[in-house]
Design an enzyme around this catalytic site. Sequence first.
Site: not given
Ligand code: THU
Length: 172
Positions: A73, A75, A84, A86, A123, A126
Amino acid sequence: MLYYSTLTTLMSKKIKLDIFLEEYDSDTQLPAESLMLINQARDNCKKAYAPYSNFLVGAVALLENGEIVSGSNQENAASPSGLCAERVALFAAAARYPGTVIKKLAVSAAKQGQNIYQTITPCGCCRQTISEYQTRQNQPIEIIMEGHGGRIQVARSIDMLLPFKFSFRHLD
Ligand code: THU
């Protein structure tokens, strides 16, 4: 893959779906290939850029040509600009190997400064993205995820995580 059954009431039908995941009590019970993938996803957590959530997510996509494409991920101070793990992995895979079948996607998560893996399922965005590639290739994408208390959960297809999905087939 999805099993539908219907229950007829006076005016309408109720549709019941059977959705299942496979659960392994520990990673050591996974088939060797899937264990290798979840271990690589765990490793990719260390490459996350997650200063805002401190929730580190790692992913890998295994392609039919044997390539393994990583994601973590990423940010951003303006939060919608991040992505994310994925989707980082899937988009990188599709960009580098266009049209190559994606067989499996493994995802792991960890808290900053801890080696304990967190439960994770992809999520909604994704799931929709996995669904797009699965529909495009017309072959299921298996999703391997960290479960509760060291368990591992496996969805054999995105249908198990995103029933009633919207796809380009609806655009016809
Ligand atoms: N996140 C992911 O990378 N994948 C997911 O399936 C759920 C959330 C990340 C997004 C953000 O950077 C952090 O987790 C908190 O939500």
